[in-house]
Scaffold this active site. Structure first.
Site, mmCIF file in Angstrom:
data_model
loop_
_atom_site.group_PDB
_atom_site.id
_atom_site.type_symbol
_atom_site.label_atom_id
_atom_site.label_comp_id
_atom_site.label_asym_id
_atom_site.label_seq_id
_atom_site.Cartn_x
_atom_site.Cartn_y
_atom_site.Cartn_z
ATOM 1 N N ARG A 117 26.440 36.690 24.500
ATOM 2 C CA ARG A 117 27.061 36.721 25.825
ATOM 3 C C ARG A 117 26.466 35.600 26.690
ATOM 4 O O ARG A 117 25.283 35.279 26.578
ATOM 5 C CB ARG A 117 26.721 38.080 26.443
ATOM 6 C CG ARG A 117 27.290 38.348 27.815
ATOM 7 C CD ARG A 117 28.709 38.730 27.737
ATOM 8 N NE ARG A 117 29.189 39.389 28.954
ATOM 9 C CZ ARG A 117 30.464 39.405 29.294
ATOM 10 N NH1 ARG A 117 31.376 38.817 28.540
ATOM 11 N NH2 ARG A 117 30.853 40.033 30.373
ATOM 12 N N THR B 174 41.080 37.314 25.710
ATOM 13 C CA THR B 174 39.862 37.384 24.926
ATOM 14 C C THR B 174 40.402 37.443 23.526
ATOM 15 O O THR B 174 41.614 37.547 23.338
ATOM 16 C CB THR B 174 39.103 38.671 25.298
ATOM 17 O OG1 THR B 174 38.550 38.506 26.597
ATOM 18 C CG2 THR B 174 37.971 39.012 24.350
ATOM 19 N N THR C 19 35.130 35.477 23.990
ATOM 20 C CA THR C 19 35.971 35.265 25.172
ATOM 21 C C THR C 19 35.508 34.122 26.060
ATOM 22 O O THR C 19 34.333 33.737 26.037
ATOM 23 C CB THR C 19 36.007 36.564 26.018
ATOM 24 O OG1 THR C 19 37.007 36.455 27.015
ATOM 25 C CG2 THR C 19 34.677 36.859 26.663
ATOM 26 N N ASN D 231 36.735 34.847 29.104
ATOM 27 C CA ASN D 231 37.073 35.825 30.137
ATOM 28 C C ASN D 231 38.550 35.703 30.486
ATOM 29 O O ASN D 231 39.383 36.312 29.843
ATOM 30 C CB ASN D 231 36.174 35.723 31.368
ATOM 31 C CG ASN D 231 36.298 36.956 32.239
ATOM 32 O OD1 ASN D 231 36.766 38.002 31.780
ATOM 33 N ND2 ASN D 231 35.921 36.865 33.490
ATOM 34 N N ASP E 279 32.398 38.790 35.743
ATOM 35 C CA ASP E 279 32.065 40.111 35.188
ATOM 36 C C ASP E 279 30.816 40.711 35.819
ATOM 37 O O ASP E 279 30.500 41.878 35.604
ATOM 38 C CB ASP E 279 31.876 40.021 33.668
ATOM 39 C CG ASP E 279 33.205 40.141 32.922
ATOM 40 O OD1 ASP E 279 34.210 40.490 33.558
ATOM 41 O OD2 ASP E 279 33.231 39.880 31.706
ATOM 42 N N SER F 182 29.788 43.759 30.130
ATOM 43 C CA SER F 182 31.031 43.505 29.395
ATOM 44 C C SER F 182 31.668 44.814 28.941
ATOM 45 O O SER F 182 31.000 45.848 28.849
ATOM 46 C CB SER F 182 30.702 42.652 28.168
ATOM 47 O OG SER F 182 31.838 42.491 27.350
ATOM 48 N N SER F 183 32.961 44.728 28.640
ATOM 49 C CA SER F 183 33.648 45.859 28.003
ATOM 50 C C SER F 183 33.897 45.601 26.522
ATOM 51 O O SER F 183 34.389 46.489 25.822
ATOM 52 C CB SER F 183 35.009 46.093 28.681
ATOM 53 O OG SER F 183 34.839 46.376 30.048
ATOM 54 N N GLY G 256 41.249 42.612 26.060
ATOM 55 C CA GLY G 256 41.960 43.386 27.080
ATOM 56 C C GLY G 256 41.119 43.784 28.277
ATOM 57 O O GLY G 256 41.467 44.736 28.987
ATOM 58 N N GLY G 257 40.004 43.084 28.535
ATOM 59 C CA GLY G 257 39.202 43.398 29.717
ATOM 60 C C GLY G 257 38.774 44.849 29.706
ATOM 61 O O GLY G 257 38.301 45.373 28.694
HETATM 62 O O1 DON Z 1 33.466 40.917 28.720
HETATM 63 C C1 DON Z 1 34.427 41.473 29.225
HETATM 64 O O2 DON Z 1 34.534 42.673 29.332
HETATM 65 C C2 DON Z 1 35.570 40.610 29.710
HETATM 66 N N1 DON Z 1 35.094 39.319 30.075
HETATM 67 C C3 DON Z 1 36.600 40.538 28.642
HETATM 68 C C4 DON Z 1 37.793 39.787 29.091
HETATM 69 C C5 DON Z 1 38.993 40.116 28.318
HETATM 70 O O3 DON Z 1 39.012 40.923 27.435
HETATM 71 C C6 DON Z 1 40.204 39.406 28.719
HETATM 72 N N2 DON Z 1 41.298 39.711 27.849
HETATM 73 N N3 DON Z 1 42.099 40.108 27.320
#
Ligand code: DON
Length: 565
Positions: A101, A375, A393, A395, A417, A446-447, A467-468
């Site tokens: 990360r 991502t 990602t 992001n 984030d 992060s997720s 997917g954030g």
């Molecule tokens: O680390 C995270 O949780 C976010 N930066 C992930 C971003 C993400 O999945 C965007 N996309 N689909």
């Protein structure tokens, strides 16, 4: 700039709306009877990975080749200017987690995104150099190679160099994305980038000469080809030109971390999940425990009662996310407490079977929107059954939109984030507190939750999605669909998805994929339901009882590809 971003988001909404009118279809590229497999978001990157497996490499070698190839062929999320997480499982059953990360620069400060009145400055954590954390992907791949690689490093990087030099043939979706973002990329970068060099269409060749040269440096000098020498000079110069914070010292001090995974048992299956700074592993472990205690699967797949139960569980879990998680090198994450039976009883015992609990009663807060960004996740199994799950990602789509001049790659916008201000939502509507506040050298929460499942000591599945904030809930549903509803990987990946996250106090359902009767029943229980284009973009693998592999990707959500032999 603000107007431009708004235009962009309404445009994406329109594109979303059109594509969600198409129901998910069965695979064209669904493959079985294979014992080596790569599933990822782009055909050329899947090929790069599978070629390495064919050449006798292991899953870790293939992961490195795939990660670098994605940086070329899937530049909105694949990256060398971002970061990610890996969960791996050796053929002998040992699981491990690698954290590459991004980190906040050493000159970062808690209030760097606030104005004199303490208000959040719009877009400062999302666009341009200030949004970028110190990249971790190259160090991550170098660290993985040194521990687990079996083929020579240069052999793993060469496919990406060839793709950058000779050009990649654009798919329709990539061409559309590049056209959508090229103006802002050029404008933020301050020069004519490759992205803005023409109006792209399907079949065009996208050549990235500067990036090819950067990869040659990485091929020839390993980690130092990125964090030292020309590439590092280009990053530091770009940062200086844009009044950014990243220095040579930040690059020197970036190191990935091996972490102990979160392990959890669910109905006889063993899950190996990503630990903090991902919030996903702990939350999935917590939610599965509650689902099992509540016997939620007995409500039936995607019935109103099932979706209600998931929502009640998810809103409580995400309230914890906002409070208790942050970089474990800086804050205590209380993982044992959060997973203890006593805590789970106290936290979840007030769920009612037929009535929504307003999220405001769980914890106060107020946020607005949720959307899909970019991502990417990929899953790999080799013939020995070493397994890799990587979620990586920048992001947002194309990260900070800032290309490092001379080196040809995009920097991330991962700083968003962090909790830029307590109680203030990030782009995913996620709220954070002190545990996720900005500190020099700290990793943002992060997720992303790459996950590996085994049963009776044998590899069972590799699961993951972008997917954030929806990553956690989409992964949770895939795991439940496989284990509780005995679905194939194809069925689990294609199954209609829901998402909820405490705040906003809403349930998101994939548009057109849930009966209106179910939506009515949920509303009658007091839920607010919203339909969204789609949730997640999983690229997963299941091991069948005979040891062969079944890949899962959803063709309606992108160019996901299953390669195997
Ligand atoms: O680390 C995270 O949780 C976010 N930066 C992930 C971003 C993400 O999945 C965007 N996309 N689909």
């Amino acid at each position: 700039m603000m107007h431009f971003l708004k235009l962009l988001s309404s445009l994406s909404f329109f594109i979303c709306f059109v594509s969600c009118m198409t129901p998910n279809k069965a695979y064209k590229n669904h493959t079985k009877d294979m014992h080596s497999m790569v599933v990822c978001s782009h055909p050329a990157a899947a090929k790069a990975g599978i070629d390495i497996l064919k050449a006798g490499g292991n899953a870790y070698d293939a992961a490195i080749a795939t990660q670098f190839a994605l940086a070329i062929v899937y530049p909105r999320a694949g990256n060398i200017g971002g970061g990610g997480f890996m969960v791996g499982r050796d053929a002998d059953g040992k699981c491990f987690a690698l954290d590459f990360r991004e980190k906040a620069p050493e000159a970062a400060s808690e209030d760097m995104y606030l104005d004199d009145q303490g208000n959040v400055i719009p877009d400062k954590s999302l666009v341009g150099i200030f949004a970028a954390g110190v990249p971790g992907s190259v160090d991550g791949m170098w660290t993985l190679f040194n521990e687990k690689g079996s083929l020579p490093w240069n052999q793993l990087i060469q496919p990406a160099i060839d793709l950058a030099k000779n050009g990649v043939v654009l798919t329709e979706k990539e061409a559309a994305h590049m056209n959508e973002y090229s103006v802002i990329i050029d404008s933020v970068s301050g020069f004519k980038t490759n992205y803005g060099s023409k109006k792209w269409k399907k079949g065009d060749l996208f050549v990235q000469s500067a990036l090819a040269h950067t990869l040659e440096n990485i091929r020839d000098f390993g980690r130092d080809g990125f964090y030292k020498g020309k590439t590092a000079e280009d990053i530091v110069r770009t940062s200086g030109q844009h009044q950014g914070l990243i220095t040579q010292s930040d690059l020197d001090n970036y190191h990935s971390r091996w972490r102990s995974p979160i392990f959890c048992e669910y109905k006889g299956y063993q899950l190996c999940l990503m630990p903090p700074p991902s919030s996903g592993g702990v939350l999935i472990a917590q939610m599965l425990r509650v689902m099992e205690q509540m016997k939620l699967s007995e409500k039936g797949f995607n019935t109103a009662a099932y979706i209600h139960g998931l929502t009640e569980i998810q809103r409580r879990a995400y309230a914890d996310r906002s409070e208790y998680f942050g970089d474990p090198d800086f804050v205590v994450n209380h993982v044992n407490t959060l997973l203890s039976q006593k805590y789970i009883d106290s936290k979840y015992s007030d769920i009612k079977v037929d009535k929504a609990t307003p999220s405001s009663e769980i914890k106060k807060g107020d946020v607005n929107r949720i959307e899909s960004f970019e991502t990417t996740h990929f899953s790999i199994v080799d013939k020995w059954q070493n397994a890799v799950a990587i979620t990586t990602t920048l992001n947002g789509n194309y990260g900070s939109k800032l290309v490092v001049e001379g080196s040809g790659f995009l920097l991330n916008n991962e700083m968003d984030d962090f909790s830029v201000k307590p109680g203030s939502p990030n782009q995913f509507g996620l709220i954070g507190g002190e545990a996720n506040s900005i500190r020099p050298g700290k990793r943002m929460l992060s997720s992303m939750t790459p996950t590996i499942i085994s049963k009776d000591g044998k590899l069972y599945a590799i699961v993951g999605t972008p997917g954030g904030s929806t990553i956690i809930t989409v992964n949770l549903q895939i795991i439940a669909d496989l284990i509780d509803f005995n679905m194939s990987m194809e069925e689990a990946v294609l199954a209609p998805k829901m998402h909820s996250q405490w705040l906003p106090d809403e349930i998101y359902l994939e548009k057109g994929r849930f009966d209106s009767a179910i939506i009515n029943q949920l509303e009658a229980m007091g839920h607010r339901v919203k339909e969204v284009k789609s949730l997640g973009k999983p690229d997963c693998i299941k091991v069948l009882p005979d040891g062969s592999l079944e890949g899962g990707t959803d063709p309606s959500k992108g160019d996901g590809t299953i390669e195997g032999f």
